[in-house]
Scaffold this motif. Structure first.
Motif, PDB file in Angstrom:
ATOM      1  N   GLU A   1      13.855  -2.460   3.800  1.00 31.12           N
ATOM      2  CA  GLU A   1      12.388  -1.916   2.472  1.00 31.12           C
ATOM      3  C   GLU A   1      13.253  -0.993   2.199  1.00 31.12           C
ATOM      4  N   THR A   2      13.777  -1.039   1.330  1.00 27.14           N
ATOM      5  CA  THR A   2      14.705   0.225  -0.407  1.00 27.14           C
ATOM      6  C   THR A   2      13.660   0.277  -0.567  1.00 27.14           C
ATOM      7  N   GLY A   3      14.559   1.353  -1.313  1.00 26.74           N
ATOM      8  CA  GLY A   3      13.827   2.452  -2.961  1.00 26.74           C
ATOM      9  C   GLY A   3      12.868   3.086  -2.483  1.00 26.74           C
ATOM     10  N   VAL A   4      12.451   3.637  -1.380  1.00 28.03           N
ATOM     11  CA  VAL A   4      11.082   4.411  -1.237  1.00 28.03           C
ATOM     12  C   VAL A   4      10.908   5.455  -0.229  1.00 28.03           C
ATOM     13  N   PRO A   5      11.780   6.025  -1.398  1.00 26.37           N
ATOM     14  CA  PRO A   5      12.651   8.006  -1.009  1.00 26.37           C
ATOM     15  C   PRO A   5      11.582   8.873  -0.508  1.00 26.37           C
ATOM     16  N   GLY A   6      11.643   9.721   0.892  1.00 23.89           N
ATOM     17  CA  GLY A   6      11.019  10.010   0.694  1.00 23.89           C
ATOM     18  C   GLY A   6       9.807   9.554   2.372  1.00 23.89           C
ATOM     19  N   THR A   7      10.151   8.016   2.937  1.00 20.70           N
ATOM     20  CA  THR A   7       9.875   7.735   4.011  1.00 20.70           C
ATOM     21  C   THR A   7       9.205   8.633   5.031  1.00 20.70           C
ATOM     22  N   THR A   8       8.493   8.411   5.654  1.00 20.15           N
ATOM     23  CA  THR A   8       8.466   8.961   6.946  1.00 20.15           C
ATOM     24  C   THR A   8       6.907   8.262   7.966  1.00 20.15           C
ATOM     25  N   GLU A   9       6.846   9.274   9.292  1.00 21.94           N
ATOM     26  CA  GLU A   9       6.821   7.943   9.966  1.00 21.94           C
ATOM     27  C   GLU A   9       5.039   8.413   9.457  1.00 21.94           C
ATOM     28  N   PRO A  10       4.131   7.965  10.166  1.00 24.97           N
ATOM     29  CA  PRO A  10       2.600   7.450  10.049  1.00 24.97           C
ATOM     30  C   PRO A  10       1.929   8.335  10.821  1.00 24.97           C
TER      31      PRO A  10
ATOM     32  N   LYS B   1       0.746  -1.149   0.235  1.00 26.08           N
ATOM     33  CA  LYS B   1       0.125  -0.270  -0.187  1.00 26.08           C
ATOM     34  C   LYS B   1       0.939   1.185   0.018  1.00 26.08           C
ATOM     35  N   TYR B   2       1.958   1.014   0.700  1.00 22.36           N
ATOM     36  CA  TYR B   2       2.933   2.480   0.712  1.00 22.36           C
ATOM     37  C   TYR B   2       4.070   1.991   1.065  1.00 22.36           C
ATOM     38  N   GLY B   3       4.950   0.842   0.986  1.00 22.77           N
ATOM     39  CA  GLY B   3       6.411   0.994   0.777  1.00 22.77           C
ATOM     40  C   GLY B   3       6.474   0.103  -0.439  1.00 22.77           C
ATOM     41  N   ALA B   4       7.745  -0.700  -0.475  1.00 15.81           N
ATOM     42  CA  ALA B   4       8.846  -0.888  -0.954  1.00 15.81           C
ATOM     43  C   ALA B   4       7.709  -1.764  -2.191  1.00 15.81           C
ATOM     44  N   LEU B   5       6.897  -2.229  -2.290  1.00 16.31           N
ATOM     45  CA  LEU B   5       5.685  -3.127  -3.028  1.00 16.31           C
ATOM     46  C   LEU B   5       5.229  -1.882  -3.634  1.00 16.31           C
ATOM     47  N   SER B   6       5.046  -0.549  -3.838  1.00 12.14           N
ATOM     48  CA  SER B   6       4.522   0.256  -4.020  1.00 12.14           C
ATOM     49  C   SER B   6       4.536   1.174  -4.739  1.00 12.14           C
ATOM     50  N   THR B   7       6.223   0.817  -5.517  1.00 12.97           N
ATOM     51  CA  THR B   7       6.789   1.424  -6.180  1.00 12.97           C
ATOM     52  C   THR B   7       7.913   0.611  -6.980  1.00 12.97           C
ATOM     53  N   PRO B   8       8.148   1.274  -8.147  1.00 16.08           N
ATOM     54  CA  PRO B   8       8.248   0.081  -8.886  1.00 16.08           C
ATOM     55  C   PRO B   8      10.203  -0.195  -8.839  1.00 16.08           C
ATOM     56  N   ASP B   9      10.206   0.106  -8.333  1.00 13.71           N
ATOM     57  CA  ASP B   9      12.311   0.582  -7.518  1.00 13.71           C
ATOM     58  C   ASP B   9      12.100  -0.425  -6.180  1.00 13.71           C
ATOM     59  N   GLY B  10      11.595  -0.662  -5.592  1.00 15.26           N
ATOM     60  CA  GLY B  10      11.739  -0.980  -4.228  1.00 15.26           C
ATOM     61  C   GLY B  10      11.963  -2.349  -3.927  1.00 15.26           C
ATOM     62  N   ARG B  11      12.443  -2.360  -2.806  1.00 10.66           N
ATOM     63  CA  ARG B  11      12.970  -4.599  -2.540  1.00 10.66           C
ATOM     64  C   ARG B  11      12.861  -4.407  -1.179  1.00 10.66           C
TER      65      ARG B  11
ATOM     66  N   ARG C   1      11.180   0.088  15.294  1.00  5.54           N
ATOM     67  CA  ARG C   1      10.489   0.342  13.252  1.00  5.54           C
ATOM     68  C   ARG C   1      11.126   2.053  13.594  1.00  5.54           C
ATOM     69  N   GLN C   2      12.144   0.811  12.300  1.00  5.95           N
ATOM     70  CA  GLN C   2      12.609   3.029  11.478  1.00  5.95           C
ATOM     71  C   GLN C   2      12.532   3.605  10.784  1.00  5.95           C
ATOM     72  N   TYR C   3      11.927   4.742  10.322  1.00  7.00           N
ATOM     73  CA  TYR C   3      11.400   4.772   8.781  1.00  7.00           C
ATOM     74  C   TYR C   3      12.866   5.667   8.147  1.00  7.00           C
ATOM     75  N   GLY C   4      13.371   4.759   7.584  1.00  8.95           N
ATOM     76  CA  GLY C   4      14.429   5.118   6.760  1.00  8.95           C
ATOM     77  C   GLY C   4      13.940   6.854   6.152  1.00  8.95           C
ATOM     78  N   ALA C   5      15.418   7.377   5.273  1.00 13.72           N
ATOM     79  CA  ALA C   5      14.884   7.860   4.247  1.00 13.72           C
ATOM     80  C   ALA C   5      15.096   6.642   2.471  1.00 13.72           C
ATOM     81  N   ASP C   6      15.046   6.290   2.888  1.00 18.75           N
ATOM     82  CA  ASP C   6      14.794   4.954   1.696  1.00 18.75           C
ATOM     83  C   ASP C   6      14.283   4.413   2.347  1.00 18.75           C
ATOM     84  N   GLY C   7      13.366   3.568   2.518  1.00 23.85           N
ATOM     85  CA  GLY C   7      11.875   3.321   3.654  1.00 23.85           C
ATOM     86  C   GLY C   7      12.212   2.150   4.669  1.00 23.85           C
TER      87      GLY C   7
END
Length: 337
Positions: free
Chosen positions: A276-285, A248-258, A309-315
């Motif tokens: 999760e990686t390849g999800v730029p701009g990840t922020t804590e909901p 819905k919101y993370g790596a599997l919702s973007t074409p480059d996510g892993r 649970r860490q919301y990094g710059a990449d996922g």
């Protein structure tokens, strides 16, 4: 009294040969309970000679010397037979080498033409196979009861947490989806019998809907050790929630996510990680939904430690490190797959 064990077939007294020809264990007693004759298989089972038991009270013979309760039960059955009553019950008797044998006992009176009890016949059949089957069935039923209770407890927890976190219009669909995930996990665990790559197989089963066309975007690693079944179901539900959120919101919702999923174990400590990686701009909901609460609480319960649970710059990264005491069914070491 004469020992009939060495008489030939031409001798007039055929009773002893009848006793020896039976599959059942048979003893002939006086009305007072003293042993007059006994089948050869009973002597062999007890590891005794006829002279060892001849004319002894039956309940004091080798078959009952291990258990005063069993001896008292036999004494009572013999006394009832002397009064003309027949008894039948299951018993455990002593055998050669201080072994034990489950038998079905019948104690019956033998009457003369006037109706008086002149002898008592004690017979028994080996029911070890039946008893072993019953014990196995009881063990399976107990195990099944335990598993059903655990499944129902999990379903109840899913329902309570869904009601607390989901929007009213989606609560039912969310709940059904989670029950479906639990069913898939149950099926996967029933299919899996080998220890090798058990975690990998479990994770692949849960992630199957996403692996079908996105296999290259996943890395799944785990030890060659068997997971404890109930904990495996809970861990699988955590993976399902994480995958649902990623779709819905993370790596599997973007074409480059892993997604990297890993379980490591060493020296009594285990670590589970979802990265999760390849999800730029990840922020804590701002709102913590069902998945967040369920994963944090469940991982904490499995590993007896707080999950991170860490919301990094990449996922998103979810990790937990704690004891492996509840996680694995065996203590055998394993290597990463």
């Amino acid at each position: 009294m004469t020992d009939l064990h060495h008489l030939g077939p031409a001798e007039p007294d055929r009773l002893h040969y009848i006793l020896d020809s039976l599959v059942a264990f048979v003893a002939l007693l006086t009305p007072e309970g003293r042993l007059k004759d006994v089948s050869r298989n009973a002597l062999e089972a007890g590891g005794v000679q006829f002279a060892d038991v001849e004319n002894r009270l039956f309940w004091e013979c080798t078959w009952y010397t291990h258990d005063s309760v069993a001896a008292a039960r036999m004494k009572d059955a013999v006394e009832r037979a002397a009064r003309g009553e027949t008894s039948r019950y299951d018993e455990v008797v002593r055998t050669i080498g201080d072994g034990r044998l489950d038998i079905d006992v019948q104690i019956a009176p033998v009457r003369d033409t006037s109706g008086a009890v002149i002898e008592i016949v004690a017979s028994a059949t080996d029911i070890s196979a039946r008893v072993a089957g019953q014990r196995q069935t009881q063990a399976l039923m107990a195990d099944m009861s335990h598993r059903i209770k655990n499944i129902l407890s999990t379903v109840r927890a899913l329902a309570r947490m869904t009601r607390r976190t989901a929007r009213s219009e989606s609560a039912f669909d969310d709940f059904i989806g989670r029950v479906d995930a639990l069913t898939a996990l149950h099926d996967a665990l029933n299919r899996t019998r080998e220890a090798d790559e058990f975690f990998v197989e479990l994770a692949e089963s849960v992630l199957a809907p996403y692996l079908a066309d996105r296999r290259s975007r996943f890395s799944i690693r785990g030890p060659h050790r068997t997971l404890q079944r109930d904990q495996a179901k809970l861990l699988g539900l955590c993976i399902n929630e994480l995958a649902t959120n990623a779709a819905k919101y993370g790596a599997l919702s973007t074409p480059d996510g892993r997604v990297d999923v890993e379980l490591r174990a060493e020296g009594g400590t285990a670590t589970f990680a979802w990265r999760e990686t390849g999800v730029p701009g990840t922020t804590e909901p701002t709102h913590k939904g069902f998945g967040t609460l369920f994963v944090s609480e469940t991982l904490g319960s499995i590993f007896d430690a707080a999950a991170s649970r860490q919301y990094g710059a990449d996922g998103l990264t979810v990790t937990v490190t704690g004891t492996d005491a509840r996680l694995f069914a065996t203590a055998s070491p394993g290597a990463a797959a």
